[in-house]
Design a protein around this motif. Structure first.
Motif, mmCIF file in Angstrom:
data_model
loop_
_atom_site.group_PDB
_atom_site.id
_atom_site.type_symbol
_atom_site.label_atom_id
_atom_site.label_comp_id
_atom_site.label_asym_id
_atom_site.label_seq_id
_atom_site.Cartn_x
_atom_site.Cartn_y
_atom_site.Cartn_z
ATOM 1 N N ASP A 130 25.200 26.002 53.647
ATOM 2 C CA ASP A 130 24.603 26.135 54.977
ATOM 3 C C ASP A 130 23.990 24.815 55.451
ATOM 4 O OD1 ASP A 130 25.387 28.749 55.015
ATOM 5 O OD2 ASP A 130 23.387 29.588 54.669
ATOM 6 N N ILE A 131 23.415 24.053 54.530
ATOM 7 C CA ILE A 131 22.901 22.730 54.908
ATOM 8 C C ILE A 131 24.047 21.838 55.379
ATOM 9 C CG2 ILE A 131 21.885 20.607 53.965
ATOM 10 C CD1 ILE A 131 20.139 22.392 52.187
ATOM 11 N N ALA A 132 25.148 21.875 54.632
ATOM 12 C CA ALA A 132 26.317 21.099 55.044
ATOM 13 C C ALA A 132 26.825 21.581 56.394
ATOM 14 C CB ALA A 132 27.408 21.208 53.987
ATOM 15 N N GLY A 133 26.883 22.901 56.583
ATOM 16 C CA GLY A 133 27.359 23.444 57.854
ATOM 17 C C GLY A 133 26.508 23.008 59.024
ATOM 18 N N GLU A 134 25.203 23.038 58.856
ATOM 19 C CA GLU A 134 24.309 22.620 59.940
ATOM 20 C C GLU A 134 24.515 21.143 60.285
ATOM 21 O OE1 GLU A 134 20.525 23.709 58.397
ATOM 22 O OE2 GLU A 134 20.857 25.871 58.696
ATOM 23 N N ARG A 135 24.731 20.309 59.261
ATOM 24 C CA ARG A 135 24.977 18.892 59.498
ATOM 25 C C ARG A 135 26.322 18.669 60.195
ATOM 26 N NH1 ARG A 135 22.217 15.784 55.395
ATOM 27 N NH2 ARG A 135 23.435 13.939 56.004
#
Length: 221
Positions: free
Chosen positions: A155-160
């Motif tokens: 999810d952190i990667a997705g937000e970035r």
């Protein structure tokens, strides 16, 4: 962490034992995941994690689908079907992230990394197709319990990357705990379940080790 150590920690029931194993030996306790989820991690490290988890888990049939075809345990049948549907959505999410992240980050020792992950995939295939009653079930139970820590990183990667994280459709923890206790009706099945769970967690920790080594190699290059 040995099963015996967990069992002497005063936790009740098979669900308590398995939950303790995941807490002690799962992804959430690995220092590299903590590094990636604390502060602002380099995008290349996040992208690498997305790519490698895609290689390990975004296959068809995946680990849960394979186990669904090999488990004959009535206690886990409905839960396993729900988990398979939910994990199919997780696979689709990972594929979207990989497409958005672009090419795999250039990393020294790429051939060795590919060989390590291929070995992990083989190990998971063997666990998911085990004829030992309870082993395949334990493998999937540990995957589902460990996934939230991995999902936090995704999810952190997705937000970035500008991708809104979809809601997880995996079974909730209370359902999983109920299934664990129902499955562990006899000691041999419980032992097989815990063995499968331990081996699944070992593969995830192995992948985090690979990711940490790859990040170090890029930093030194």
């Amino acid at each position: 962490m040995a099963v015996e150590s967990v069992q002497t920690a005063g936790l009740g029931g098979a669900s308590g034992t398995l939950t303790a194993l995941v807490a002690a030996d799962g992804s959430a306790s690995h220092r590299f995941l903590a590094r990636l989820t604390t502060g602002i991690a380099p995008m290349r490290d996040l992208a690498d994690a997305v790519h490698q988890f895609c290689l390990l888990h975004a296959r068809h049939p995946d680990v849960i689908e394979q186990a669904l075809g090999h488990s004959d345990e009535g206690a886990t049948a409905a839960w396993m079907a729900e988990a398979a549907a939910g994990f199919a959505a997780e696979r689709a999410y990972i594929v979207r992230l990989v497409a958005a992240a672009g090419p795999l980050p250039s990393t020294p020792g790429q051939a060795q990394s590919e060989a390590a992950i291929a070995a992990q995939r083989h190990a998971l295939d063997m666990l998911a197709q085990s004829d030992r009653t309870g082993c395949a079930d334990g493998t999937v139970l540990a995957l589902v319990l460990d996934w939230p820590a991995i999902r936090a990183l995704l999810d952190i990667a997705g937000e970035r990357l500008g991708i809104d994280p979809p809601a997880s459709a995996l079974p909730p923890p209370f359902e999983t705990a109920t299934v664990i206790d129902a499955l562990a009706a006899t000691l041999p099945v419980e032992r097989a379940m815990l063995f499968g769970a331990q081996q699944m967690l070992a593969q995830h920790r192995g992948l985090w080790d690979v990711l940490e080594a790859r990040a170090s190699a890029r930093d030194a290059h």
